[in-house]
Scaffold this motif. Structure first.
Motif, PDB file in Angstrom:
ATOM      1  N   ARG A 199       0.832  -1.201   0.000  1.00 25.41           N
ATOM      2  CA  ARG A 199       0.000   0.000   0.000  1.00 25.41           C
ATOM      3  C   ARG A 199       0.868   1.252   0.000  1.00 25.41           C
ATOM      4  NH1 ARG A 199      -1.089   3.425   3.597  1.00 25.41           N
ATOM      5  NH2 ARG A 199      -0.162   2.145   5.253  1.00 25.41           N
ATOM      6  N   GLN A 200       1.939   1.238   0.778  1.00 22.06           N
ATOM      7  CA  GLN A 200       2.829   2.394   0.819  1.00 22.06           C
ATOM      8  C   GLN A 200       3.524   2.609  -0.528  1.00 22.06           C
ATOM      9  OE1 GLN A 200       5.360   2.985   4.348  1.00 22.06           O
ATOM     10  NE2 GLN A 200       4.329   1.212   5.287  1.00 22.06           N
ATOM     11  N   ILE A 201       3.919   1.522  -1.180  1.00 25.50           N
ATOM     12  CA  ILE A 201       4.552   1.643  -2.499  1.00 25.50           C
ATOM     13  C   ILE A 201       3.567   2.217  -3.512  1.00 25.50           C
ATOM     14  CG2 ILE A 201       5.547   0.326  -4.412  1.00 25.50           C
ATOM     15  CD1 ILE A 201       6.691  -1.610  -2.322  1.00 25.50           C
ATOM     16  N   SER A 202       2.307   1.770  -3.422  1.00 29.91           N
ATOM     17  CA  SER A 202       1.276   2.297  -4.318  1.00 29.91           C
ATOM     18  C   SER A 202       1.033   3.779  -4.079  1.00 29.91           C
ATOM     19  CB  SER A 202      -0.022   1.500  -4.132  1.00 29.91           C
ATOM     20  OG  SER A 202      -1.040   1.999  -4.960  1.00 29.91           O
ATOM     21  N   ASP A 203       1.124   4.212  -2.815  1.00 31.07           N
ATOM     22  CA  ASP A 203       0.946   5.637  -2.503  1.00 31.07           C
ATOM     23  C   ASP A 203       2.030   6.496  -3.145  1.00 31.07           C
ATOM     24  OD1 ASP A 203      -1.298   5.046  -1.059  1.00 31.07           O
ATOM     25  OD2 ASP A 203      -0.292   5.056   0.902  1.00 31.07           O
ATOM     26  N   TYR A 204       3.232   5.938  -3.337  1.00 28.70           N
ATOM     27  CA  TYR A 204       4.306   6.659  -4.011  1.00 28.70           C
ATOM     28  C   TYR A 204       4.074   6.736  -5.520  1.00 28.70           C
ATOM     29  CZ  TYR A 204       7.287   6.757   0.171  1.00 28.70           C
ATOM     30  OH  TYR A 204       7.809   7.016   1.419  1.00 28.70           O
ATOM     31  N   GLY A 205       3.103   5.990  -6.045  1.00 31.61           N
ATOM     32  CA  GLY A 205       2.838   5.986  -7.481  1.00 31.61           C
ATOM     33  C   GLY A 205       3.762   5.069  -8.255  1.00 31.61           C
ATOM     34  N   ILE A 206       4.341   4.100  -7.578  1.00 32.89           N
ATOM     35  CA  ILE A 206       5.275   3.172  -8.225  1.00 32.89           C
ATOM     36  C   ILE A 206       4.522   1.904  -8.621  1.00 32.89           C
ATOM     37  CG2 ILE A 206       7.375   1.821  -7.925  1.00 32.89           C
ATOM     38  CD1 ILE A 206       8.275   3.886  -5.852  1.00 32.89           C
ATOM     39  N   ASP A 207       4.600   1.565  -9.913  1.00 40.48           N
ATOM     40  CA  ASP A 207       3.928   0.360 -10.407  1.00 40.48           C
ATOM     41  C   ASP A 207       4.889  -0.824 -10.499  1.00 40.48           C
ATOM     42  OD1 ASP A 207       1.509   1.722 -10.671  1.00 40.48           O
ATOM     43  OD2 ASP A 207       2.056   2.480 -12.649  1.00 40.48           O
ATOM     44  N   GLU A 208       6.077  -0.584 -11.040  1.00 44.75           N
ATOM     45  CA  GLU A 208       7.060  -1.656 -11.214  1.00 44.75           C
ATOM     46  C   GLU A 208       8.293  -1.342 -10.355  1.00 44.75           C
ATOM     47  OE1 GLU A 208       7.953  -2.145 -15.301  1.00 44.75           O
ATOM     48  OE2 GLU A 208       5.888  -2.630 -15.874  1.00 44.75           O
ATOM     49  N   TYR A 209       8.775  -2.347  -9.647  1.00 44.13           N
ATOM     50  CA  TYR A 209       9.930  -2.145  -8.775  1.00 44.13           C
ATOM     51  C   TYR A 209      10.629  -3.487  -8.548  1.00 44.13           C
ATOM     52  CZ  TYR A 209       6.684  -3.922  -5.241  1.00 44.13           C
ATOM     53  OH  TYR A 209       5.778  -4.703  -4.557  1.00 44.13           O
ATOM     54  N   GLU A 210      11.836  -3.391  -8.005  1.00 41.92           N
ATOM     55  CA  GLU A 210      12.643  -4.574  -7.688  1.00 41.92           C
ATOM     56  C   GLU A 210      13.004  -4.523  -6.209  1.00 41.92           C
ATOM     57  OE1 GLU A 210      17.005  -6.557  -8.762  1.00 41.92           O
ATOM     58  OE2 GLU A 210      16.292  -4.765  -9.830  1.00 41.92           O
ATOM     59  N   VAL A 211      12.781  -5.615  -5.517  1.00 45.50           N
ATOM     60  CA  VAL A 211      13.109  -5.688  -4.095  1.00 45.50           C
ATOM     61  C   VAL A 211      14.599  -5.998  -3.957  1.00 45.50           C
ATOM     62  CG1 VAL A 211      12.650  -6.856  -1.920  1.00 45.50           C
ATOM     63  CG2 VAL A 211      10.767  -6.448  -3.521  1.00 45.50           C
ATOM     64  N   LYS A 212      15.344  -5.033  -3.419  1.00 51.89           N
ATOM     65  CA  LYS A 212      16.791  -5.204  -3.253  1.00 51.89           C
ATOM     66  C   LYS A 212      17.114  -5.919  -1.941  1.00 51.89           C
ATOM     67  CE  LYS A 212      19.313  -3.420  -5.723  1.00 51.89           C
ATOM     68  NZ  LYS A 212      19.937  -3.862  -6.996  1.00 51.89           N
ATOM     69  N   ASP A 213      16.335  -5.664  -0.908  1.00 48.95           N
ATOM     70  CA  ASP A 213      16.595  -6.288   0.392  1.00 48.95           C
ATOM     71  C   ASP A 213      15.285  -6.330   1.180  1.00 48.95           C
ATOM     72  OD1 ASP A 213      17.959  -7.475   2.466  1.00 48.95           O
ATOM     73  OD2 ASP A 213      18.547  -5.559   3.369  1.00 48.95           O
ATOM     74  N   LYS A 214      15.128  -7.368   1.968  1.00 51.85           N
ATOM     75  CA  LYS A 214      13.944  -7.522   2.801  1.00 51.85           C
ATOM     76  C   LYS A 214      14.370  -8.079   4.144  1.00 51.85           C
ATOM     77  CE  LYS A 214       9.400  -9.766   2.858  1.00 51.85           C
ATOM     78  NZ  LYS A 214       8.476 -10.667   2.114  1.00 51.85           N
ATOM     79  N   LYS A 215      13.943  -7.415   5.214  1.00 55.51           N
ATOM     80  CA  LYS A 215      14.380  -7.805   6.557  1.00 55.51           C
ATOM     81  C   LYS A 215      13.181  -7.810   7.488  1.00 55.51           C
ATOM     82  CE  LYS A 215      17.625  -6.456  10.215  1.00 55.51           C
ATOM     83  NZ  LYS A 215      18.630  -5.441  10.630  1.00 55.51           N
ATOM     84  N   ILE A 216      13.049  -8.899   8.268  1.00 50.49           N
ATOM     85  CA  ILE A 216      11.963  -9.020   9.237  1.00 50.49           C
ATOM     86  C   ILE A 216      12.575  -9.246  10.609  1.00 50.49           C
ATOM     87  CG2 ILE A 216       9.923 -10.324   9.944  1.00 50.49           C
ATOM     88  CD1 ILE A 216       9.507 -11.119   7.053  1.00 50.49           C
ATOM     89  N   THR A 217      12.221  -8.381  11.538  1.00 48.54           N
ATOM     90  CA  THR A 217      12.679  -8.533  12.923  1.00 48.54           C
ATOM     91  C   THR A 217      11.478  -8.802  13.809  1.00 48.54           C
ATOM     92  OG1 THR A 217      12.542  -6.151  13.293  1.00 48.54           O
ATOM     93  CG2 THR A 217      14.666  -7.023  12.578  1.00 48.54           C
ATOM     94  N   GLN A 218      11.679  -9.662  14.811  1.00 46.98           N
ATOM     95  CA  GLN A 218      10.574 -10.080  15.679  1.00 46.98           C
ATOM     96  C   GLN A 218      10.980  -9.931  17.134  1.00 46.98           C
ATOM     97  OE1 GLN A 218       8.750 -13.817  14.575  1.00 46.98           O
ATOM     98  NE2 GLN A 218       8.162 -14.243  16.684  1.00 46.98           N
ATOM     99  N   ASP A 219      10.038  -9.425  17.933  1.00 46.51           N
ATOM    100  CA  ASP A 219      10.248  -9.348  19.375  1.00 46.51           C
ATOM    101  C   ASP A 219       9.034  -9.939  20.071  1.00 46.51           C
ATOM    102  OD1 ASP A 219       8.278  -7.394  19.183  1.00 46.51           O
ATOM    103  OD2 ASP A 219       9.738  -5.760  19.130  1.00 46.51           O
ATOM    104  N   ASP A 220       8.918  -9.717  21.363  1.00 46.24           N
ATOM    105  CA  ASP A 220       7.810 -10.304  22.116  1.00 46.24           C
ATOM    106  C   ASP A 220       6.462  -9.714  21.719  1.00 46.24           C
ATOM    107  OD1 ASP A 220       9.659 -11.816  23.442  1.00 46.24           O
ATOM    108  OD2 ASP A 220       9.808 -10.454  25.176  1.00 46.24           O
ATOM    109  N   LYS A 221       6.432  -8.470  21.291  1.00 47.42           N
ATOM    110  CA  LYS A 221       5.173  -7.806  20.989  1.00 47.42           C
ATOM    111  C   LYS A 221       4.702  -8.018  19.555  1.00 47.42           C
ATOM    112  CE  LYS A 221       5.544  -4.150  24.444  1.00 47.42           C
ATOM    113  NZ  LYS A 221       5.550  -2.669  24.673  1.00 47.42           N
TER     114      LYS A 221
END
Length: 389
Positions: free
Chosen positions: A341-363
């Protein structure tokens, strides 16, 4: 209008029979008695005659062996005589015309004509703000004054007029030309909306100060609105597109434990009758605010014309707030949807994911994505001039 005259005076449908029934036609013509709607069937003639001529008919047919039989009595006098004892019926008719005459003094429908970019609802709302609405009295309405008030209150209209035809008020408007055309005369620069490497330049007006392959930062001037010549300096409205390869870092976070709204399965329908500017609820009680609604408006029509009466039907789907614990997989899907949704708000249709990171905690979890895309980073910035002393 002859039929209306005959209806109000009353007339008879007669049948002429006898050995020489056709002689009645010559006798009527000779004595200036009018017959109409004549038909001949099996030596019998049927036709219509006025009440006054029927009284004269008895004298001209004496001794002619022509029989006359009344088939029907038609017209207003016979109708009144037939129902003269039904006072409530006639009282209802009189009351109907009195109410109709009273309601004809109001504006039943407000129509909008001539608008293209501005919706009817916006213009009707502007009319309501100056006191022009469905259900207003026609008496005392000053079309010239009201149209001037509408122009003063609306920045998007260049001209308007108001005309009343019967119970219909037509608001004719002409819109102001597109504001973009007016802004084309304002000197502007094109600046970079973000960091990137220039890949393509398509400038329609202005002085381009970058070239393909240049690296720019957010806020840098891409196209200048100042064009300097040998003898003079020109200020222009810069326009065009500058495509650059950009990288953006987008972050989204959500907790495992969330309060969400869910439908309970209970539904309720309520309607409101709108007559002119009066709203009459057709229900009792109140509806809880914890509900989603769907609204339908049914306008009353007569012979294709909209009447100042409508029914607004609302359907309520009751909801409740419940605490829900999401799994890691569910939360990751929720975060991915937020990132998209955030990428769509920027008006970007085509893009390439260079890096993806997921961090997890107790919450909960946090997702950070770095994307690379080619996008138009140019935005217009008005030139500001400092007055020197």
């Amino acid at each position: 209008m002859l039929w209306l005259y005959r209806f109000f005076n009353g007339y008879l449908l007669l049948e002429f029979s006898g050995e020489f029934s056709e002689r009645i036609l010559n006798l009527c013509a000779k004595n200036h008695i009018t017959l109409w709607g004549l038909h001949c069937r099996k030596r019998k003639i049927t036709g219509c005659i006025s009440v006054g001529d029927f009284r004269r008919l008895r004298y001209i047919r004496r001794g002619k062996k022509i029989k006359v039989h009344i088939l029907e009595k038609r017209g207003l006098p016979f109708f009144i005589k037939k129902y003269r004892k039904r006072t409530a019926f006639f009282a209802g008719i009189i009351l109907f015309f009195l109410i109709l005459n009273y309601l004809s003094g109001f504006i039943w429908t407000v129509r909008v004509s001539g608008n293209r970019n501005i919706s009817d609802q916006e213009i009707l709302k502007a009319c309501q703000e100056i006191g022009v609405y469905e259900g207003m009295r026609k008496r005392g309405f000053d079309a010239k004054a009201e149209k001037e008030r509408l122009l003063i209150n609306s920045d998007s209209l260049a001209w308007s007029s108001m005309n009343i035809e019967g119970c219909v008020l037509t608001v004719n408007v002409t819109e102001i030309k597109n504001t973009k055309e007016k802004n084309d005369e304002v000197p502007t620069n094109l600046k970079a909306a973000g960091d990137g490497i220039i890949k393509k330049i398509d400038v329609k007006s202005g002085n381009c100060v970058v070239k393909v392959g240049d690296t720019v930062k957010k806020g840098d001037i891409l196209v200048s609105g100042i064009i300097e010549g040998q003898t003079s300096t020109q200020f222009v409205h810069s326009s065009g597109a500058v495509i650059a390869k950009t990288e953006r870092e987008i972050t989204a976070r959500a907790d495992f434990n969330q309060t969400v709204c869910t439908k309970t399965g209970r539904e309720s329908s309520k309607s409101v009758l709108s007559f002119f500017h009066i709203k009459i609820p057709l229900y009792l009680g109140k509806t809880s605010s914890m509900a989603t609604t769907e609204t339908e408006i049914h306008n009353a029509q007569l012979f294709g014309q909209r009447l100042p009466m409508s029914i607004t039907a609302k359907k309520f789907y009751f909801t409740q707030k419940v605490k829900h614990t999401f799994s890691s997989e569910e939360l990751e899907a929720q975060l991915s949807a937020d990132i998209n949704r955030q990428i769509s708000d920027y008006g970007i249709d085509e893009y390439e994911v260079k890096d993806k990171k997921i961090t997890q905690d107790d919450k909960g979890c946090e997702m950070t994505v770095i994307i690379s895309a080619e996008e138009n980073i140019a935005f217009q910035d008005i030139l500001l001039f400092n007055s020197g002393n």
